[in-house]
Scaffold this motif. Structure first.
Motif, PDB file in Angstrom:
ATOM      1  N   ALA A 180       0.944  -1.329   0.206  1.00  0.00           N
ATOM      2  CA  ALA A 180      -0.194  -0.221  -0.057  1.00  0.00           C
ATOM      3  C   ALA A 180       0.877   1.178  -0.053  1.00  0.00           C
ATOM      4  CB  ALA A 180      -0.892  -0.073   1.055  1.00  0.00           C
ATOM      5  N   GLY A 181       2.175   1.156   0.474  1.00  0.00           N
ATOM      6  CA  GLY A 181       2.928   2.323   0.700  1.00  0.00           C
ATOM      7  C   GLY A 181       3.675   2.620  -0.618  1.00  0.00           C
ATOM      8  N   THR A 182       4.268   1.509  -1.419  1.00  0.00           N
ATOM      9  CA  THR A 182       4.865   1.769  -2.615  1.00  0.00           C
ATOM     10  C   THR A 182       3.943   2.003  -3.807  1.00  0.00           C
ATOM     11  OG1 THR A 182       4.878  -0.706  -3.164  1.00  0.00           O
ATOM     12  CG2 THR A 182       6.650   0.290  -1.963  1.00  0.00           C
ATOM     13  N   LEU A 183       2.808   1.577  -3.831  1.00  0.00           N
ATOM     14  CA  LEU A 183       1.776   1.871  -4.809  1.00  0.00           C
ATOM     15  C   LEU A 183       0.813   3.205  -4.715  1.00  0.00           C
ATOM     16  CD1 LEU A 183       0.299  -1.603  -5.447  1.00  0.00           C
ATOM     17  CD2 LEU A 183       2.002  -0.555  -6.620  1.00  0.00           C
ATOM     18  N   GLY A 184       1.206   4.116  -3.563  1.00  0.00           N
ATOM     19  CA  GLY A 184       0.857   5.145  -3.544  1.00  0.00           C
ATOM     20  C   GLY A 184      -0.683   5.500  -2.757  1.00  0.00           C
ATOM     21  N   ILE A 185      -1.131   4.082  -2.395  1.00  0.00           N
ATOM     22  CA  ILE A 185      -2.422   4.004  -1.882  1.00  0.00           C
ATOM     23  C   ILE A 185      -2.403   4.780  -0.429  1.00  0.00           C
ATOM     24  CG2 ILE A 185      -4.053   2.318  -0.581  1.00  0.00           C
ATOM     25  CD1 ILE A 185      -3.373   0.309  -2.869  1.00  0.00           C
ATOM     26  N   ASN A 186      -1.438   4.627   0.458  1.00  0.00           N
ATOM     27  CA  ASN A 186      -1.379   5.457   1.481  1.00  0.00           C
ATOM     28  C   ASN A 186      -1.413   6.857   1.492  1.00  0.00           C
ATOM     29  OD1 ASN A 186      -1.373   2.974   3.001  1.00  0.00           O
ATOM     30  ND2 ASN A 186       0.711   3.049   3.639  1.00  0.00           N
ATOM     31  N   ALA A 244       2.887  11.336   9.542  1.00  0.00           N
ATOM     32  CA  ALA A 244       4.157  10.216   9.464  1.00  0.00           C
ATOM     33  C   ALA A 244       3.856   8.918  10.063  1.00  0.00           C
ATOM     34  CB  ALA A 244       5.493  10.684  10.195  1.00  0.00           C
ATOM     35  N   GLY A 245       2.600   8.576  10.405  1.00  0.00           N
ATOM     36  CA  GLY A 245       2.212   7.256  10.914  1.00  0.00           C
ATOM     37  C   GLY A 245       2.598   7.248  12.229  1.00  0.00           C
ATOM     38  N   THR A 246       1.573   7.481  13.290  1.00  0.00           N
ATOM     39  CA  THR A 246       1.662   7.170  14.629  1.00  0.00           C
ATOM     40  C   THR A 246       0.836   6.133  15.188  1.00  0.00           C
ATOM     41  OG1 THR A 246       1.758   8.219  16.920  1.00  0.00           O
ATOM     42  CG2 THR A 246       0.569   9.465  15.053  1.00  0.00           C
ATOM     43  N   LEU A 247       1.143   5.418  16.356  1.00  0.00           N
ATOM     44  CA  LEU A 247       0.111   4.761  17.028  1.00  0.00           C
ATOM     45  C   LEU A 247      -0.413   5.289  18.292  1.00  0.00           C
ATOM     46  CD1 LEU A 247       1.824   1.059  16.859  1.00  0.00           C
ATOM     47  CD2 LEU A 247      -0.079   2.090  15.247  1.00  0.00           C
ATOM     48  N   VAL A 248      -0.340   6.565  18.451  1.00  0.00           N
ATOM     49  CA  VAL A 248      -0.717   7.181  19.471  1.00  0.00           C
ATOM     50  C   VAL A 248      -2.398   7.071  19.573  1.00  0.00           C
ATOM     51  CG1 VAL A 248      -0.960   9.422  20.921  1.00  0.00           C
ATOM     52  CG2 VAL A 248       1.116   8.800  19.757  1.00  0.00           C
ATOM     53  N   GLY A 256      -2.524   7.016  10.439  1.00  0.00           N
ATOM     54  CA  GLY A 256      -1.962   7.777   9.394  1.00  0.00           C
ATOM     55  C   GLY A 256      -1.106   6.917   8.524  1.00  0.00           C
ATOM     56  N   PRO A 257      -0.500   7.251   7.483  1.00  0.00           N
ATOM     57  CA  PRO A 257       0.064   6.399   6.462  1.00  0.00           C
ATOM     58  C   PRO A 257       1.299   5.787   6.927  1.00  0.00           C
ATOM     59  CG  PRO A 257       0.720   8.638   5.992  1.00  0.00           C
ATOM     60  CD  PRO A 257      -0.267   8.732   7.114  1.00  0.00           C
ATOM     61  N   ILE A 258       1.466   4.531   7.081  1.00  0.00           N
ATOM     62  CA  ILE A 258       2.649   3.699   7.608  1.00  0.00           C
ATOM     63  C   ILE A 258       2.913   2.765   6.588  1.00  0.00           C
ATOM     64  CG2 ILE A 258       3.491   1.796   9.311  1.00  0.00           C
ATOM     65  CD1 ILE A 258       1.717   3.057  11.337  1.00  0.00           C
ATOM     66  N   GLY A 259       4.143   2.808   6.168  1.00  0.00           N
ATOM     67  CA  GLY A 259       4.808   1.978   5.050  1.00  0.00           C
ATOM     68  C   GLY A 259       5.725   0.973   5.462  1.00  0.00           C
ATOM     69  N   PHE A 260       6.078   0.098   4.452  1.00  0.00           N
ATOM     70  CA  PHE A 260       6.959  -0.937   4.529  1.00  0.00           C
ATOM     71  C   PHE A 260       6.672  -2.361   5.415  1.00  0.00           C
ATOM     72  CE2 PHE A 260       9.614   2.591   3.421  1.00  0.00           C
ATOM     73  CZ  PHE A 260      10.308   2.110   2.560  1.00  0.00           C
ATOM     74  N   VAL A 261       5.542  -2.194   6.187  1.00  0.00           N
ATOM     75  CA  VAL A 261       5.078  -3.437   6.786  1.00  0.00           C
ATOM     76  C   VAL A 261       4.548  -4.252   5.927  1.00  0.00           C
ATOM     77  CG1 VAL A 261       3.438  -4.165   8.540  1.00  0.00           C
ATOM     78  CG2 VAL A 261       4.757  -1.883   9.205  1.00  0.00           C
ATOM     79  N   GLY A 262       3.728  -3.710   4.920  1.00  0.00           N
ATOM     80  CA  GLY A 262       3.268  -4.555   3.918  1.00  0.00           C
ATOM     81  C   GLY A 262       4.143  -4.999   2.943  1.00  0.00           C
ATOM     82  N   LEU A 263       5.294  -4.618   3.176  1.00  0.00           N
ATOM     83  CA  LEU A 263       6.400  -5.003   1.974  1.00  0.00           C
ATOM     84  C   LEU A 263       7.344  -5.912   3.008  1.00  0.00           C
ATOM     85  CD1 LEU A 263       7.791  -4.187  -0.903  1.00  0.00           C
ATOM     86  CD2 LEU A 263       9.412  -2.895   0.516  1.00  0.00           C
TER      87      LEU A 263
END
Length: 654
Positions: free
Chosen positions: A90-96, A180-184, A252-259
């Motif tokens: 989802a991050g590398t394809l621009g979806i986030n 930036a992607g936060t779990l707060v 928020g947008p969190i990348g790389f986990v899906g990769l």
């Protein structure tokens, strides 16, 4: 063989579960209210301070980390199957990025809508981004093209988001950290909203496991076995996007986990989509919770975004995947586009020079506050004139660098911003600011030089043995760019910088340039123009392929190294003067190719003039459209250039 698969599955599940358990215990003990693991185990069951902290703040955050990490991992696994691309997520394809842009836009223009329907808002953006990538990537879904298209779509939405954050600073003041992607989590609302959506989507995608096993054999084979291929693809796309959008709407947008998570699972030896999805959920949760734990260990008193930490951890992983993917692909020559009936240089050069002179004159003289023209005055000569001239010179440099990168990589999507030079330059400048807070801003370019050279060193180290294959360099550049962007986010938070001032520099701005900047830019342009012109004949030879170029006596590796060094040096010089401006090096050569054809010497000249014209125009628009406030010219360039670039992508054959 069945017992071997069962053993690998058992190892993956038990290992992932116990690692998640350990990380969860550590996670629950982190925060400003400190207590030990023993106190946690003893007092969590008793009403009081520790139980209140756990139930109201820390457990919702941990639970959200598990849900979000699992959803992103399963979404990534599904997208990798759909696109047959190991780099998809989802991050590398621009979806986030698309989802986040819609959330920011809704917060500004339709705050009631965002408050009532955050998921629907994020879903619209995610769907739009996914549709753009699918339409622009071509039917073949080439991994390199998909990755580059996804990155360009991400850059486009990021530019739109940055523009909104600068224009509506008060309304979006709290969005930088979340962006930036936060779990707060301050309560259980996020969990209560996202858990049913993600849970139902997860169950639905598990039901599609067997059809996806068949689909992975090939669409033709799947159709011959009676599968409704289009239906399976559509349902899987929907579920993958829904899980990503639900996550973005809360954390928020969190990348790389899906990769990373699906690849970890596959490397362990887990096979079959049912098992891959289940194991990916577990390992995705483990990765995201672990990243949050690590971020809080590094900076206990401040909140480092979990998304930035996953990017820092995931970028080396993407680097490895890029290297492996590029080695598996056959090197093909890409059509660079162009015209077979070029306009004569004696016509186009005077036209561009006159056009540039007119635009420079207007930009120099127009007073946005009064709506009239000022031809003289201390303020005009001291501030506006050097700003306009600097913009033109930097635009020329960026376009020249784009020509070199595209020529050496034989890829029309190559640019300093795409191969990581721009973002690493920004990261280097931010690192210098973090290490030496009292440092004057004039010395920030030193950090940019170090960062850009680091990007070049990584490219040289990883691509040397493979003779700098264009595919390999392009994919490695994507990984470097992601790492640089994540590092910038961490440094901005750690330094406690004003969000607006950080965004202005990172977006690229010619504001505040003096005559000293003009002199510096002229010197650098003259210095780099000589090697750039010298390299044009060699780049013409590379157009026919490595084998032909070698047969003509050319040292292909030396040419590539020389062009990369020169392109990086020019890009670094530009970053040191105006910050991180992208897209000029992408758009200007494309336009020039349609005017002057394929030969690199005229292409370099025309691209340079077009780049200067574009950046002066962008700077002028940014200065006058909301005067007295400024929109960074880098954002304006992205907003102007990206639609044209997306149109070109659509026309390119996949």
């Amino acid at each position: 063989m069945g017992w071997i698969a069962a053993k690998k599955s058992f190892v993956s599940l038990t290992g992932g579960f116990f690692l998640l358990l350990i990380l969860s215990v550590i996670h629950l003990t982190q925060g400003q209210a400190q207590y030990t693991v023993a106190e946690l185990v003893e007092q969590v069951w008793i009403p009081g301070r520790i139980q209140d902290i756990i139930l109201s703040l820390r457990l919702p955050r941990l639970t959200m980390g598990v849900i979000a990490g699992g959803a992103l991992a399963v979404s990534g696994a599904a997208l990798q199957t759909l696109t047959r691309n190991p780099l998809a997520s989802a991050g590398t394809l621009g979806i986030n990025s698309g989802a986040f842009f819609f959330v920011v836009a809704s917060m500004i223009f339709f705050p009631g809508l965002l408050g009532s329907y955050p998921f629907v808002t994020a879903l619209c953006g995610a769907v739009l981004a996914a549709v753009l990538v699918i339409l622009l990537s071509g039917k073949q879904m080439n991994p390199v093209r998909v990755a580059l298209t996804g990155m360009i779509v991400s850059l486009f939405f990021a530019s739109l988001t940055g523009a909104l954050q600068l224009l509506f600073e008060n309304q979006t003041n709290g969005l930088f950290l979340w962006g930036a992607g936060t779990l707060v989590q301050m309560n259980w609302n996020g969990v209560a909203f996202s858990a049913p959506v993600i849970g139902l989507s997860f169950l639905a995608i598990l039901l599609l496991s067997k059809p996806l096993d068949t689909f992975s054999l090939g669409e033709d084979i799947a159709a011959s076995l009676g599968q409704r291929v289009l239906t399976v693809k559509l349902l899987t796309w929907i579920l993958a996007i829904v899980m990503a959008a639900a996550t973005v709407s809360v954390v928020g947008p969190i990348g790389f986990v899906g990769l990373m998570a699906p690849h970890i699972v596959k490397m362990i030896g887990v096979k079959g989509h049912l098992q891959i999805f289940i194991h990916s959920f577990l390992w995705g949760a483990t990765l995201l919770v672990g990243a949050d734990v690590l971020g809080r260990l590094i900076q206990p008193a401040q909140e480092i975004p979990a998304g930035a930490m996953t990017a820092l951890l995931g970028s080396p992983w993407l680097l490895y995947l890029a290297w492996r993917t590029a080695k598996a692909l056959k090197q093909g020559d890409r059509q660079m586009g162009g015209t077979r009936s070029p306009v004569k240089m004696k016509i186009i050069v005077p036209v561009l020079l006159v056009s540039s002179a007119i635009v420079i004159l207007i930009a120099y003289s127009y007073n946005a506050l009064t709506g009239g023209f000022d031809w003289s005055g201390a303020a005009v000569w001291t501030f506006r004139a050097p700003r306009v001239i600097t913009a033109f010179l930097v635009g020329v440099m960026l376009a020249m660098a784009g020509v070199l990168f595209q020529g050496v990589l034989r890829n029309p999507l190559a640019d300093a911003s795409v191969i990581g030079v721009t973002s690493m330059g920004g990261a280097g400048a931010m690192l210098l600011l973090v290490m030496f807070p009292a440092l004057p801003p004039q010395l920030l370019p030193l950090g940019a030089v170090v960062g850009a050279m680091t990007a070049l060193a990584i490219i040289l180290f990883t691509a040397w043995k493979n003779n700098f294959q264009p595919i390999l360099v392009a994919l490695i550049g994507i990984a470097i760019s992601a790492f640089g962007s994540a590092a910038i986010q961490v440094f901005v938070v750690k330094a406690g910088l004003s969000v607006s001032s950080a965004l202005v520099w990172l977006s690229g701005s010619t504001y505040g340039n003096s005559w000293g900047s003009v002199q510096f830019a002229i010197i650098l342009l003259v210095v780099f123009l000589v090697p750039a012109v010298y390299l044009t004949r060699s780049l013409d030879g590379l157009m026919f392929g490595d084998d032909v170029a070698s047969g003509l006596g050319m040292n292909v590796r030396s040419v590539r190294i020389g062009a990369l060094f020169t392109g990086v040096a020019i890009s670094t010089a530009a970053v040191s003067i105006v910050g991180t401006i992208g897209f000029i090096g992408l758009v200007a050569p494309h336009i020039a190719r349609r005017l002057t054809g394929y030969k690199h010497l005229p292409l370099l000249i025309i691209s340079g003039l077009l780049g200067g014209l574009l950046l002066v125009t962008a700077d002028f628009i940014g200065r006058v459209v909301i005067a007295p406030k400024d929109i960074p010219s880098g954002l304006v360039v992205a907003l102007i250039g990206t639609p044209y670039l997306l149109y070109l992508l659509r026309r390119m054959k996949g």
